[in-house]
Enzyme design. Structure first.
Site, short mmCIF file in Angstrom:
data_model
loop_
_atom_site.label_atom_id
_atom_site.label_comp_id
_atom_site.label_asym_id
_atom_site.label_seq_id
_atom_site.Cartn_x
_atom_site.Cartn_y
_atom_site.Cartn_z
N ASP A 1 62.94 -12.50 10.45
CA ASP A 1 62.97 -13.96 10.30
C ASP A 1 64.40 -14.43 10.07
O ASP A 1 64.99 -14.11 9.04
CB ASP A 1 62.07 -14.35 9.12
CG ASP A 1 61.83 -15.84 9.06
OD1 ASP A 1 62.41 -16.60 9.87
OD2 ASP A 1 61.04 -16.27 8.19
N ASP A 2 64.96 -15.16 11.01
CA ASP A 2 66.32 -15.69 10.91
C ASP A 2 67.40 -14.61 11.03
O ASP A 2 68.53 -14.80 10.59
CB ASP A 2 66.56 -16.45 9.59
CG ASP A 2 65.76 -17.75 9.48
OD1 ASP A 2 64.97 -18.04 10.39
OD2 ASP A 2 65.95 -18.47 8.49
N CYS B 1 61.14 -21.42 13.01
CA CYS B 1 60.03 -20.47 12.80
C CYS B 1 58.73 -20.75 13.53
O CYS B 1 58.28 -19.96 14.35
CB CYS B 1 59.72 -20.37 11.31
SG CYS B 1 61.13 -19.95 10.30
N LYS C 1 54.80 -12.71 7.65
CA LYS C 1 54.83 -14.18 7.71
C LYS C 1 54.13 -14.73 8.95
O LYS C 1 54.51 -14.40 10.07
CB LYS C 1 56.28 -14.65 7.66
CG LYS C 1 56.44 -16.13 7.91
CD LYS C 1 57.86 -16.55 7.66
CE LYS C 1 58.20 -17.79 8.45
NZ LYS C 1 59.57 -18.25 8.21
N SER D 1 57.03 -19.88 5.03
CA SER D 1 58.31 -19.28 4.61
C SER D 1 58.41 -19.11 3.09
O SER D 1 57.80 -19.86 2.33
CB SER D 1 59.47 -20.16 5.07
OG SER D 1 59.41 -20.34 6.46
N ASN E 1 64.44 -16.41 15.43
CA ASN E 1 65.50 -17.38 15.76
C ASN E 1 66.81 -16.88 15.17
O ASN E 1 66.84 -15.87 14.46
CB ASN E 1 65.17 -18.80 15.26
CG ASN E 1 64.81 -18.87 13.79
OD1 ASN E 1 63.66 -19.07 13.43
ND2 ASN E 1 65.80 -18.67 12.92
N LYS F 1 70.70 -21.16 13.72
CA LYS F 1 69.30 -21.60 13.63
C LYS F 1 69.19 -23.12 13.74
O LYS F 1 70.00 -23.84 13.16
CB LYS F 1 68.74 -21.13 12.29
CG LYS F 1 67.34 -21.65 11.99
CD LYS F 1 66.86 -21.15 10.64
CE LYS F 1 65.44 -21.66 10.37
NZ LYS F 1 64.88 -21.12 9.12
#
Ligand SMILES: [Ca+2]
Length: 452
Positions: A45-46, A85, A138, A163, A278, A309
């Protein structure tokens, strides 16, 4: 002499007893040919384009993830379908741009919407094909009844529904941040530093439990989305501060999953994909930078790419992609061809011989042949959205047209040659008006198609 005869007789009888078994037992490779491959999709995530060792980070060490590259395929022009997301995850699970479902940006704890009941997910397809389907981590596609992972094709679920920052003081909500198992909320506050380890334990257990049948594991990390947290045995270990600790913990976790596949005897019959939802969160809004836990160095790196992002620059959506499938994907390959998370659903459907969902547009393509080294990627286009769902760009196999929308002014159109300028530094719209107008027309055509 009699003793020798007896030994010989026992030996001959033993041979006869073994022979039929040996003759009828299929070889392990034959078994692998008849059983469809397992699928493991690991989504960070990220995590930015520049955050892994194999993608050039100078300080963070990711030997286990890097080994996926040496044992499989690494793509340098792979795109998450949105720079944020929920929209990105929608595309991964449906093969469609999120704008088609009106899922823009990130769903909040109070959001009433989510993944629609009419959607066919990757998990639905694989469940119908006889797979055991599990998700860990997630979700971020809805947290109300009707939107849970187990209501969208997953047999089991353990994780956070959105998140890890969607709790005070970062997000003003009265909904507590809680882990779920299936549709059941687990009691107790979430200790963010334990998430990666807890998810990993669940992922490994899922592999062990399902080793004897085809399975699909969707392992979606909460990290390195802020607020960061590494368990004590990882905290302070990396050469790149807290962010490095968290990435190196994801590397450890990936190693645990790969070891579990090996120990379960399914390493060669499993397609493993590692990517990110992302780019890195470099322009964190001030509301996120509250003491004591989030600081600007908690952000990742887009490497040589512009933007981060939430943006339609390359750093927003171009992410690391690694895929390993021994015997099917040539080892140690690096390709610059265009590919997208949109392609994962059609590709996996193609591998298991499942039809694509009917009666709806699927934006992705089956890129099996490309992954297996049999030719170029069939992808010709990628459309760039910002975090609010505004169409801001398009690329073909070489050129990118990008629109910036300044306040109270006309949009600024720029053209970049991504083959020589992946950092988007030199606007060549004036030199190549033919290319710019061709891409602009394609963008208009796509917007019109969506509006129908
Ligand atoms: Ca994200």
């Amino acid at each position: 002499m009699r003793g020798m005869c007896r030994v010989l007789l026992i030996f001959l009888l033993a041979l006869l007893a073994i022979a039929p078994i040996r003759a009828s037992a299929p070889s392990s490779s034959a078994l692998q040919n008849t059983r469809p491959p397992n699928m493991v999709v690991i989504l960070a995530d990220d995590l930015g384009y520049g955050d892994l060792g194999v993608f050039g980070h100078p300080l963070i060490k990711t030997p286990r993830i890097d080994r996926l590259a040496s044992e499989g395929l690494r793509l340098t022009s792979f795109y998450a379908s949105a720079p944020v997301c929920s929209a990105s995850r929608y595309s991964l699970l449906t093969g469609r741009y999120a704008i088609r479902a009106g899922i823009n940006g990130a769903l909040m704890p109070e959001s009433k919407g989510g993944l629609g009941a009419d959607e066919t997910t990757l998990a639905d397809i694989l469940k119908t094909a006889g797979y055991r389907t599990g998700m860990v981590g997630k979700w971020h596609l809805g947290n109300k009844p009707g939107f849970f992972p187990t209501e969208h094709g997953f047999d089991s679920y353990f994780g956070l529904l959105y998140s890890n920052d969607m709790v005070r003081p970062w997000v003003q909500t009265d909904v507590p941040l809680r882990l779920y198992r299936g549709t059941q909320e687990l009691q107790g506050d979430v200790d963010i530093s334990t998430l990666t380890e807890r998810y990993t334990d669940e992922a490994v257990a899922f592999i062990r439990e399902n080793r004897s049948r085809p399975f699909f594991l969707y392992f979606a990390h909460s990290m390195p989305h802020v607020p960061l947290g590494a368990s004590p045995r990882f905290a302070g270990r990396s050469a790149n501060g807290r962010y490095g600790d968290v990435i190196e913990m994801i590397d450890w976790s990936t190693g645990q999953v790969l070891d579990a596949l090996r120990d379960a005897g399914v390493e060669r019959s499993t397609l493993v994909i590692f990517t990110s939802d992302n780019g890195p969160w470099m322009d964190m809004p001030p509301r996120m930078l509250v003491e004591p836990r989030i600081v600007r160095t908690d952000a990742g790196s887009a490497g040589p790419l512009r933007g981060s992002k939430g943006t339609s620059w390359e750093g927003g959506t171009r992410v690391p992609f690694l895929a390993r499938w021994p015997g099917r994907i040539p080892a140690g390959t690096v390709r610059t061809d265009l590919a997208r998370t949109l392609d994962i659903l059609p590709t996996i459907a193609g591998i298991v011989g499942a039809p694509l969902p009917s009666g709806r547009a699927i934006d992705g393509q089956d890129i099996r042949g490309f992954l297996e080294g049999k030719g170029p990627s069939p992808d010709e286009w990628f459309f760039y959205y910002n975090s609010g769902g505004r169409l801001e760009g398009v690329r073909d196999r070489r050129w990118k047209l990008h629109l910036t929308f300044p306040e109270k002014a006309e949009p600024v159109t720029e053209l970049f040659d991504l083959l020589v300028d992946p950092s988007e530094r030199w606007d060549v719209a004036a030199e190549r008006p033919d290319v710019a107008s061709r891409l602009k027309a394609r963008m208009r055509q796509f917007a019109a198609e969506l509006a129908r």
